[in-house]
Design a protein around this motif. Sequence first.
Motif, PDB file in Angstrom:
ATOM      1  N   UNK A   1      -0.270 -10.168  -4.746  1.00 24.53           N
ATOM      2  CA  UNK A   1      -0.247  -9.191  -3.652  1.00 24.53           C
ATOM      3  C   UNK A   1       0.841  -9.552  -2.642  1.00 24.53           C
ATOM      4  N   UNK A   2       0.918 -10.818  -2.276  1.00 35.38           N
ATOM      5  CA  UNK A   2       1.930 -11.252  -1.309  1.00 35.38           C
ATOM      6  C   UNK A   2       3.341 -11.088  -1.872  1.00 35.38           C
ATOM      7  N   UNK A   3       3.494 -11.323  -3.166  1.00 39.68           N
ATOM      8  CA  UNK A   3       4.785 -11.132  -3.815  1.00 39.68           C
ATOM      9  C   UNK A   3       5.203  -9.656  -3.748  1.00 39.68           C
ATOM     10  N   UNK A   4       4.264  -8.774  -4.084  1.00 41.12           N
ATOM     11  CA  UNK A   4       4.536  -7.326  -4.005  1.00 41.12           C
ATOM     12  C   UNK A   4       4.881  -6.927  -2.569  1.00 41.12           C
ATOM     13  N   UNK A   5       4.144  -7.461  -1.612  1.00 36.83           N
ATOM     14  CA  UNK A   5       4.384  -7.125  -0.208  1.00 36.83           C
ATOM     15  C   UNK A   5       5.768  -7.589   0.225  1.00 36.83           C
ATOM     16  N   UNK A   6       6.127  -8.818  -0.148  1.00 39.88           N
ATOM     17  CA  UNK A   6       7.431  -9.366   0.221  1.00 39.88           C
ATOM     18  C   UNK A   6       8.553  -8.498  -0.342  1.00 39.88           C
ATOM     19  N   UNK A   7       8.432  -8.113  -1.606  1.00 40.94           N
ATOM     20  CA  UNK A   7       9.445  -7.253  -2.215  1.00 40.94           C
ATOM     21  C   UNK A   7       9.483  -5.883  -1.541  1.00 40.94           C
ATOM     22  N   UNK A   8       8.311  -5.368  -1.194  1.00 40.62           N
ATOM     23  CA  UNK A   8       8.228  -4.022  -0.624  1.00 40.62           C
ATOM     24  C   UNK A   8       8.809  -3.945   0.777  1.00 40.62           C
ATOM     25  N   UNK A   9       8.660  -4.982   1.553  1.00 38.14           N
ATOM     26  CA  UNK A   9       9.055  -4.934   2.956  1.00 38.14           C
ATOM     27  C   UNK A   9      10.480  -5.436   3.189  1.00 38.14           C
ATOM     28  N   UNK A  10      11.149  -5.890   2.132  1.00 35.77           N
ATOM     29  CA  UNK A  10      12.503  -6.438   2.271  1.00 35.77           C
ATOM     30  C   UNK A  10      13.450  -5.520   3.022  1.00 35.77           C
TER      31      UNK A  10
ATOM     32  N   UNK B   1       3.907   1.329  -2.159  1.00 38.22           N
ATOM     33  CA  UNK B   1       2.544   1.418  -1.640  1.00 38.22           C
ATOM     34  C   UNK B   1       1.532   1.499  -2.777  1.00 38.22           C
ATOM     35  N   UNK B   2       1.877   2.224  -3.833  1.00 41.35           N
ATOM     36  CA  UNK B   2       0.983   2.324  -4.995  1.00 41.35           C
ATOM     37  C   UNK B   2       0.817   0.973  -5.671  1.00 41.35           C
ATOM     38  N   UNK B   3       1.917   0.223  -5.785  1.00 39.85           N
ATOM     39  CA  UNK B   3       1.823  -1.118  -6.378  1.00 39.85           C
ATOM     40  C   UNK B   3       0.973  -2.037  -5.507  1.00 39.85           C
ATOM     41  N   UNK B   4       1.150  -1.950  -4.193  1.00 38.16           N
ATOM     42  CA  UNK B   4       0.334  -2.753  -3.271  1.00 38.16           C
ATOM     43  C   UNK B   4      -1.139  -2.365  -3.385  1.00 38.16           C
ATOM     44  N   UNK B   5      -1.392  -1.084  -3.507  1.00 38.17           N
ATOM     45  CA  UNK B   5      -2.771  -0.618  -3.657  1.00 38.17           C
ATOM     46  C   UNK B   5      -3.391  -1.149  -4.943  1.00 38.17           C
TER      47      UNK B   5
END
Length: 152
Positions: free
Chosen positions: A108-117, A126-130
């Motif tokens: 989850x943190x990895x997805x968040x880090x990539x998403x917020x870059x 957002x779908x991947x984070x969900x």
Amino acid sequence: MAGIGSYLKKHCEALVKDVGIEAACEITGKSKATLGRYYSDSDEHSDRFMPVDAVAALEKEAKFPHVTTALAELQGITLSYSQNRRNSESSGGVTSDVVALSQRFAMLMSEYTQSIEDGIITINEAKRLLRETVALQEVLLEMKLHLEEEAT
């Protein structure tokens, strides 16, 4: 109501996709088009929702009770599953749950880090984070069951 409706529609879509569209049609006796209307964001379908009996039938076959969980969350309720309705057949106990929890949280943190870059979380991000959040929730529920087993 618009926010709640949209929230429920997204969980209906997740439920149908969890089971598979073809299987969902067979289970509910509804067409692809009808099922699609139940989770459509279109204004013309904003007042159409999946019937409760269809939700129950699909959740019986799904890996996770998407709509039931969404309804509970809207009411501030925490769900607890009975022993005979587990999400998985894992028998590793609390220790393996802690490992799985750590792995899921890291994902989850990895997805968040990539998403917020870039400073923006897109709809796909957002779908991947969900998805990762739901997977984390499933691990927590399994861990809760194991802890309840050990407490009795």
